[in-house]
Design a protein around this motif. Structure first.
Motif, PDB file in Angstrom:
ATOM      1  N   ASP A 130      43.889  47.759  31.427  1.00  0.00           N
ATOM      2  CA  ASP A 130      42.613  47.527  31.410  1.00  0.00           C
ATOM      3  C   ASP A 130      42.275  46.155  30.103  1.00  0.00           C
ATOM      4  OD1 ASP A 130      42.207  48.608  33.902  1.00  0.00           O
ATOM      5  OD2 ASP A 130      41.588  51.022  33.335  1.00  0.00           O
ATOM      6  N   CYS A 131      41.186  45.218  30.714  1.00  0.00           N
ATOM      7  CA  CYS A 131      40.546  44.835  30.073  1.00  0.00           C
ATOM      8  C   CYS A 131      38.529  44.550  29.713  1.00  0.00           C
ATOM      9  CB  CYS A 131      40.997  43.023  29.785  1.00  0.00           C
ATOM     10  SG  CYS A 131      40.203  42.126  28.434  1.00  0.00           S
ATOM     11  N   THR A 132      38.524  45.984  29.059  1.00  0.00           N
ATOM     12  CA  THR A 132      36.811  46.391  29.270  1.00  0.00           C
ATOM     13  C   THR A 132      36.134  45.041  28.394  1.00  0.00           C
ATOM     14  OG1 THR A 132      37.157  48.167  30.337  1.00  0.00           O
ATOM     15  CG2 THR A 132      35.215  48.257  29.643  1.00  0.00           C
ATOM     16  N   ARG A 133      35.145  44.554  29.113  1.00  0.00           N
ATOM     17  CA  ARG A 133      34.099  43.415  28.480  1.00  0.00           C
ATOM     18  C   ARG A 133      32.599  43.403  29.463  1.00  0.00           C
ATOM     19  NH1 ARG A 133      36.853  39.514  24.277  1.00  0.00           N
ATOM     20  NH2 ARG A 133      35.202  39.090  23.271  1.00  0.00           N
ATOM     21  N   ALA A 134      31.924  43.794  27.797  1.00  0.00           N
ATOM     22  CA  ALA A 134      30.359  43.372  28.166  1.00  0.00           C
ATOM     23  C   ALA A 134      30.353  44.153  30.268  1.00  0.00           C
ATOM     24  CB  ALA A 134      30.509  41.935  28.684  1.00  0.00           C
ATOM     25  N   LYS A 135      30.997  45.151  29.849  1.00  0.00           N
ATOM     26  CA  LYS A 135      29.914  45.985  30.998  1.00  0.00           C
ATOM     27  C   LYS A 135      31.056  45.969  32.330  1.00  0.00           C
ATOM     28  CE  LYS A 135      25.662  47.563  29.284  1.00  0.00           C
ATOM     29  NZ  LYS A 135      24.973  47.883  29.967  1.00  0.00           N
ATOM     30  N   ALA A 178      30.460  52.888  34.168  1.00  0.00           N
ATOM     31  CA  ALA A 178      30.183  52.568  33.194  1.00  0.00           C
ATOM     32  C   ALA A 178      30.512  51.566  33.816  1.00  0.00           C
ATOM     33  CB  ALA A 178      31.056  53.413  31.827  1.00  0.00           C
ATOM     34  N   THR A 179      30.933  50.906  33.909  1.00  0.00           N
ATOM     35  CA  THR A 179      32.261  49.268  33.986  1.00  0.00           C
ATOM     36  C   THR A 179      31.430  49.255  35.634  1.00  0.00           C
ATOM     37  OG1 THR A 179      34.082  50.875  34.088  1.00  0.00           O
ATOM     38  CG2 THR A 179      33.057  49.481  32.269  1.00  0.00           C
ATOM     39  N   ILE A 180      31.589  47.342  35.820  1.00  0.00           N
ATOM     40  CA  ILE A 180      31.976  47.003  37.281  1.00  0.00           C
ATOM     41  C   ILE A 180      33.782  46.879  37.081  1.00  0.00           C
ATOM     42  CG2 ILE A 180      31.671  44.949  38.818  1.00  0.00           C
ATOM     43  CD1 ILE A 180      28.751  45.002  36.917  1.00  0.00           C
ATOM     44  N   PRO A 181      33.552  46.955  38.277  1.00  0.00           N
ATOM     45  CA  PRO A 181      36.006  46.823  38.114  1.00  0.00           C
ATOM     46  C   PRO A 181      36.443  44.987  38.432  1.00  0.00           C
ATOM     47  CG  PRO A 181      35.161  48.559  40.307  1.00  0.00           C
ATOM     48  CD  PRO A 181      33.550  47.500  39.410  1.00  0.00           C
ATOM     49  N   HIS A 182      37.678  45.188  38.499  1.00  0.00           N
ATOM     50  CA  HIS A 182      38.276  43.993  39.071  1.00  0.00           C
ATOM     51  C   HIS A 182      39.384  43.836  39.095  1.00  0.00           C
ATOM     52  CE1 HIS A 182      33.828  41.730  38.518  1.00  0.00           C
ATOM     53  NE2 HIS A 182      34.541  42.392  37.016  1.00  0.00           N
ATOM     54  N   VAL A 183      39.733  43.118  39.987  1.00  0.00           N
ATOM     55  CA  VAL A 183      41.661  43.662  39.969  1.00  0.00           C
ATOM     56  C   VAL A 183      42.729  41.342  39.828  1.00  0.00           C
ATOM     57  CG1 VAL A 183      43.760  44.011  41.053  1.00  0.00           C
ATOM     58  CG2 VAL A 183      41.839  45.755  40.990  1.00  0.00           C
ATOM     59  N   VAL A 184      43.236  42.268  39.117  1.00  0.00           N
ATOM     60  CA  VAL A 184      43.971  40.645  39.010  1.00  0.00           C
ATOM     61  C   VAL A 184      45.620  41.315  39.100  1.00  0.00           C
ATOM     62  CG1 VAL A 184      45.516  39.214  37.266  1.00  0.00           C
ATOM     63  CG2 VAL A 184      42.704  39.291  37.376  1.00  0.00           C
ATOM     64  N   VAL A 185      46.223  40.322  39.946  1.00  0.00           N
ATOM     65  CA  VAL A 185      47.790  40.896  40.250  1.00  0.00           C
ATOM     66  C   VAL A 185      48.590  39.658  39.874  1.00  0.00           C
ATOM     67  CG1 VAL A 185      49.898  41.067  41.991  1.00  0.00           C
ATOM     68  CG2 VAL A 185      47.052  41.823  42.052  1.00  0.00           C
ATOM     69  N   LEU A 186      49.473  39.630  38.875  1.00  0.00           N
ATOM     70  CA  LEU A 186      50.140  38.859  38.048  1.00  0.00           C
ATOM     71  C   LEU A 186      51.560  39.183  38.180  1.00  0.00           C
ATOM     72  CD1 LEU A 186      49.916  36.190  36.212  1.00  0.00           C
ATOM     73  CD2 LEU A 186      49.533  37.473  34.361  1.00  0.00           C
ATOM     74  N   PRO A 319      56.669  29.377  33.067  1.00  0.00           N
ATOM     75  CA  PRO A 319      55.783  30.326  33.377  1.00  0.00           C
ATOM     76  C   PRO A 319      54.368  30.333  33.784  1.00  0.00           C
ATOM     77  CG  PRO A 319      55.903  29.687  30.554  1.00  0.00           C
ATOM     78  CD  PRO A 319      57.367  28.203  31.826  1.00  0.00           C
ATOM     79  N   ILE A 320      53.504  30.895  33.957  1.00  0.00           N
ATOM     80  CA  ILE A 320      52.171  30.247  34.416  1.00  0.00           C
ATOM     81  C   ILE A 320      51.463  30.969  33.209  1.00  0.00           C
ATOM     82  CG2 ILE A 320      52.463  30.225  36.754  1.00  0.00           C
ATOM     83  CD1 ILE A 320      51.301  32.802  37.252  1.00  0.00           C
ATOM     84  N   THR A 321      50.080  30.454  32.950  1.00  0.00           N
ATOM     85  CA  THR A 321      48.836  30.682  32.675  1.00  0.00           C
ATOM     86  C   THR A 321      47.875  30.606  32.488  1.00  0.00           C
ATOM     87  OG1 THR A 321      48.025  31.093  29.449  1.00  0.00           O
ATOM     88  CG2 THR A 321      49.310  28.991  30.349  1.00  0.00           C
ATOM     89  N   GLY A 322      46.268  31.080  32.355  1.00  0.00           N
ATOM     90  CA  GLY A 322      44.842  30.879  32.546  1.00  0.00           C
ATOM     91  C   GLY A 322      43.825  31.800  31.885  1.00  0.00           C
ATOM     92  N   ARG A 323      42.923  31.552  32.053  1.00  0.00           N
ATOM     93  CA  ARG A 323      42.333  32.294  31.466  1.00  0.00           C
ATOM     94  C   ARG A 323      40.793  33.032  32.204  1.00  0.00           C
ATOM     95  NH1 ARG A 323      38.970  29.450  26.482  1.00  0.00           N
ATOM     96  NH2 ARG A 323      37.867  28.512  28.063  1.00  0.00           N
ATOM     97  N   ILE A 324      40.837  34.179  31.476  1.00  0.00           N
ATOM     98  CA  ILE A 324      39.310  34.792  32.245  1.00  0.00           C
ATOM     99  C   ILE A 324      38.032  34.567  31.446  1.00  0.00           C
ATOM    100  CG2 ILE A 324      38.330  36.859  33.157  1.00  0.00           C
ATOM    101  CD1 ILE A 324      41.107  37.636  34.360  1.00  0.00           C
ATOM    102  N   ILE A 325      37.132  34.256  31.928  1.00  0.00           N
ATOM    103  CA  ILE A 325      36.000  33.844  30.988  1.00  0.00           C
ATOM    104  C   ILE A 325      34.707  35.273  31.208  1.00  0.00           C
ATOM    105  CG2 ILE A 325      33.442  32.479  30.823  1.00  0.00           C
ATOM    106  CD1 ILE A 325      36.791  31.451  30.449  1.00  0.00           C
ATOM    107  N   PHE A 326      34.572  35.761  30.243  1.00  0.00           N
ATOM    108  CA  PHE A 326      33.484  36.994  30.567  1.00  0.00           C
ATOM    109  C   PHE A 326      32.695  36.888  30.359  1.00  0.00           C
ATOM    110  CE2 PHE A 326      37.977  39.385  30.038  1.00  0.00           C
ATOM    111  CZ  PHE A 326      37.297  40.393  30.492  1.00  0.00           C
ATOM    112  N   PRO A 327      31.504  37.691  30.361  1.00  0.00           N
ATOM    113  CA  PRO A 327      29.814  37.379  29.373  1.00  0.00           C
ATOM    114  C   PRO A 327      29.720  37.649  28.323  1.00  0.00           C
ATOM    115  CG  PRO A 327      29.758  38.783  31.397  1.00  0.00           C
ATOM    116  CD  PRO A 327      31.012  38.808  30.997  1.00  0.00           C
ATOM    117  N   ALA A 328      28.660  36.475  27.471  1.00  0.00           N
ATOM    118  CA  ALA A 328      28.686  37.535  25.686  1.00  0.00           C
ATOM    119  C   ALA A 328      28.392  38.995  26.188  1.00  0.00           C
ATOM    120  CB  ALA A 328      27.275  36.582  25.603  1.00  0.00           C
ATOM    121  N   SER A 329      28.576  39.503  25.142  1.00  0.00           N
ATOM    122  CA  SER A 329      28.413  40.923  24.948  1.00  0.00           C
ATOM    123  C   SER A 329      26.976  41.125  24.600  1.00  0.00           C
ATOM    124  CB  SER A 329      29.479  41.989  23.691  1.00  0.00           C
ATOM    125  OG  SER A 329      30.866  41.340  24.219  1.00  0.00           O
TER     126      SER A 329
END
Length: 329
Positions: A130-135, A178-186, A319-329
């Protein structure tokens, strides 16, 4: 951080191909190094490739496929001391597994790995992180599904069903407020993005709108989660034939025996990670990355070989690589 720059995490996945430590008890077995020098040569090539990946991509979380626990621990000690290591199953017989490395800190939290029912005991477990950031909480599910053999298609279907059921429970957990959930399959799913298992077992489509559509009344009844398979955009040649390019690749895995490219290493996300408002998958950052030693003189990735004391190749996967952008805390 500049006020105009949103926080992000970078992920990467790579099947390092039969990366086993040297063990005299296994030295005569296929896929294992026959002598310490062979293991040392493989380590040197993996290290050079990962040093390049870390220097150029700086992944915050890195999944590696086909690696033994001891090889993963020694890799962490040599090269990835700033990362925590997750290894899902060290039971006897569970040899070539998935290792997940994530940067040390409170941003990530390991969960119990995911295992499917009705599959052989040696089927690889799926690490959860899990990566938790900005709710918001993004749950990564790392996969390396069954490749071949009797009933391999059935086992992949059961693994896909396990992923889908887990994602549904995670996304619809009434205690998760407390947080909004999302799922990434990699991971390495050992099938192409157009395989029927994505339609029949994962509801993973090639278009973004379908994964973001309003929930249907039947979704709860059948526990349906809709995924977007971003790997459709990784199919085929990256450059047109009349464009200059120093390197060409048409997938993530090259089967030398069939002389054919495949896109087996894939990324799936739930609809909440699509759009222009954070958190979102920065889809333009999703790419296949050639690493030093991966692509030899023939222009295709080659598996590691050790013949008469001479090493060549590294892995037949890129390999594959990418980014997930989060809201500012």
């Amino acid at each position: 951080m500049s006020p105009n720059v949103l926080p992000a995490i970078r992920f990467a996945w790579w099947n390092v191909n039969n990366f086993a430590h040297y063990d005299v008890a296994h030295a005569s077995e296929p896929r294992w190094p026959r002598e310490p020098a062979a293991y040392a040569a493989k380590c040197a090539r993996v290290d050079a490739a990962l040093q390049h990946l870390v220097a150029t991509q700086a992944p915050d979380v890195l999944g590696l496929g086909e690696i033994t626990a001891a090889a993963a621990e020694e890799l962490q000690s040599r090269l990835l001391s700033g990362y925590e290591l997750i290894f899902p199953d060290a039971a006897p017989g569970a040899q070539f597994q998935i290792a997940v490395f994530h940067r040390t800190g409170a941003l990530f939290q390991q969960q119990w790995p995911l295992f499917a029912d009705g599959v052989p005991r040696t089927t690889r477990g799926m690490p959860l992180l899990d990566c938790t950031r900005a709710k918001h909480c993004v749950r990564f599910i790392f996969c390396h599904w069954t490749a071949f053999g009797d009933n391999s298609e059935t086992y992949r279907e059961r693994l896909a069903e396990t992923v889908s059921a887990h994602a549904y429970d995670f996304l619809n957990d009434p205690t998760q407020t407390a947080t909004i959930p999302h799922v990434v399959v990699l991971g390495d799913l050992n099938i192409e993005p157009f395989a029927t298992v994505f339609r029949d077992r994962l509801n993973a489509s090639r278009d973004r709108d379908r994964s973001r559509q309003r929930a249907h009344p039947s979704d709860r009844e059948v526990r349906r989660v809709r995924f977007y398979n971003a790997s459709w955009r990784l199919l085929g040649e990256r450059h047109a034939h009349d464009e200059a390019a120093s390197q060409q690749w048409a997938g993530t895995y090259y089967n030398a025996g069939d002389r054919a490219w495949h896109t087996y290493d894939q990324l799936l996300v739930t609809g909440g990670l699509l759009g222009s408002s954070p958190p979102y998958l920065e889809e333009s950052s999703l790419e296949i990355v050639p690493l030093p030693g991966c692509i030899e003189a023939g222009g295709k990735p080659e598996a590691f070989t050790w013949l008469s004391g001479v090493a060549s190749g590294l892995s037949d996967h890129l390999p594959i690589t990418g980014r997930i952008i989060f809201p500012a805390s």
